[in-house]
Scaffold this active site. Sequence first.
Site, PDB file in Angstrom:
ATOM      1  N   GLY A  21       0.781  -1.239   0.000  1.00  0.00           N
ATOM      2  CA  GLY A  21       0.000   0.000   0.000  1.00  0.00           C
ATOM      3  C   GLY A  21       0.806   1.278   0.000  1.00  0.00           C
ATOM      4  O   GLY A  21       0.280   2.342   0.320  1.00  0.00           O
ATOM      5  N   SER A  22       2.084   1.200  -0.415  1.00  0.00           N
ATOM      6  CA  SER A  22       2.883   2.438  -0.376  1.00  0.00           C
ATOM      7  C   SER A  22       2.411   3.447  -1.425  1.00  0.00           C
ATOM      8  O   SER A  22       2.529   4.659  -1.212  1.00  0.00           O
ATOM      9  CB  SER A  22       4.378   2.137  -0.525  1.00  0.00           C
ATOM     10  OG  SER A  22       4.683   1.670  -1.812  1.00  0.00           O
ATOM     11  N   ARG A 100      -4.471  -8.711  -9.462  1.00  0.00           N
ATOM     12  CA  ARG A 100      -5.316  -9.635 -10.233  1.00  0.00           C
ATOM     13  C   ARG A 100      -5.625  -9.051 -11.603  1.00  0.00           C
ATOM     14  O   ARG A 100      -5.763  -7.840 -11.759  1.00  0.00           O
ATOM     15  CB  ARG A 100      -6.630  -9.875  -9.504  1.00  0.00           C
ATOM     16  CG  ARG A 100      -6.495 -10.913  -8.411  1.00  0.00           C
ATOM     17  CD  ARG A 100      -7.794 -11.096  -7.700  1.00  0.00           C
ATOM     18  NE  ARG A 100      -8.833 -11.720  -8.512  1.00  0.00           N
ATOM     19  CZ  ARG A 100      -8.905 -13.018  -8.767  1.00  0.00           C
ATOM     20  NH1 ARG A 100      -7.990 -13.834  -8.313  1.00  0.00           N
ATOM     21  NH2 ARG A 100      -9.890 -13.493  -9.490  1.00  0.00           N
ATOM     22  N   ASN A 116      -3.426   2.511 -14.078  1.00  0.00           N
ATOM     23  CA  ASN A 116      -2.609   1.532 -13.363  1.00  0.00           C
ATOM     24  C   ASN A 116      -1.181   2.051 -13.296  1.00  0.00           C
ATOM     25  O   ASN A 116      -0.714   2.707 -14.229  1.00  0.00           O
ATOM     26  CB  ASN A 116      -2.629   0.205 -14.145  1.00  0.00           C
ATOM     27  CG  ASN A 116      -1.785  -0.880 -13.505  1.00  0.00           C
ATOM     28  OD1 ASN A 116      -1.831  -1.076 -12.292  1.00  0.00           O
ATOM     29  ND2 ASN A 116      -1.006  -1.591 -14.310  1.00  0.00           N
ATOM     30  N   GLU A 152      -6.568  -5.562 -22.428  1.00  0.00           N
ATOM     31  CA  GLU A 152      -5.296  -6.262 -22.595  1.00  0.00           C
ATOM     32  C   GLU A 152      -4.332  -5.822 -21.484  1.00  0.00           C
ATOM     33  O   GLU A 152      -4.216  -4.622 -21.189  1.00  0.00           O
ATOM     34  CB  GLU A 152      -4.705  -5.915 -23.970  1.00  0.00           C
ATOM     35  CG  GLU A 152      -3.609  -6.850 -24.406  1.00  0.00           C
ATOM     36  CD  GLU A 152      -2.891  -6.318 -25.654  1.00  0.00           C
ATOM     37  OE1 GLU A 152      -1.714  -6.665 -25.837  1.00  0.00           O
ATOM     38  OE2 GLU A 152      -3.505  -5.546 -26.405  1.00  0.00           O
ATOM     39  N   ASP A 154      -1.643  -4.450 -19.107  1.00  0.00           N
ATOM     40  CA  ASP A 154      -0.576  -3.431 -19.121  1.00  0.00           C
ATOM     41  C   ASP A 154      -0.367  -2.814 -20.500  1.00  0.00           C
ATOM     42  O   ASP A 154       0.765  -2.489 -20.888  1.00  0.00           O
ATOM     43  CB  ASP A 154       0.758  -4.041 -18.611  1.00  0.00           C
ATOM     44  CG  ASP A 154       0.648  -4.544 -17.184  1.00  0.00           C
ATOM     45  OD1 ASP A 154      -0.144  -3.967 -16.412  1.00  0.00           O
ATOM     46  OD2 ASP A 154       1.343  -5.514 -16.836  1.00  0.00           O
TER      47      ASP A 154
END
Length: 228
Positions: A21-22, A100, A116, A152, A154
Amino acid sequence: MHPDGKPTPGYSIAVLASGRGSNLQALMDAIAAGSLPARIAGVFSDKPRCGAIAIARAAGLPTVALRPRDFADRDAHDEALFSAVAAVQPDLIVCAGYLRIISAASVRRFEGRMINIHPSLLPKYPGLDTHARALAAGDAAHGASVHVVVPELDAGPLLAQARIPVQAGDDPAALAARLLPREHALLQATVTLLALGRLRIDRAPVTLDGRALPAPLQLAANHTLEGA
Ligand code: GRF
């Protein structure tokens, strides 16, 4: 309202995390410092005992953690977790070490609203073990990328990157440790541009200040994004 009487910023962020969680903490720090005009509407996880959930609980943030093994399949788990995400009506969903793969249906549900952070200079090394793969390839530079989430893995449009030199004697752990503070600054700076409405990911192409982004923004040594 904040306890100090200031209005609560309207821009709301849902954070998805599976690990220590940094990166969540980095977002919380930027909000507390007043540089990121946003609030965290909830923290969501597939791992009830992970560090990110502990950090969120200690800070009094809403949390939802659902174990995949309590669901029939990936789609059922995703449906439940992302329904909880939808319930907080986030403007932005930040995957910050959410480990996930997200089903295409859930990605599409939040199309143009989910980012992300990935520890490589994408398009190099999507997936796992990025630090070891950069070292095995003999790369002179390594880094992290923030990108829009698409079905798809990343592979969505790149928003911003942080780059560090690979040093003689680096092993994956040393490289990861040196990259981590740059990741935090990268995520803080990128989410700030999104919260300010300067960076827009809700339709293609991604725009910065109304113009198509020609290449990912680069994090400078002073933690600002070059070109922004
Ligand atoms: C970070 O390296 C991030 O880039 C990757 O997973 C790690 C998460 O770290 N996706 P933390 O849980 O935010 O500390």
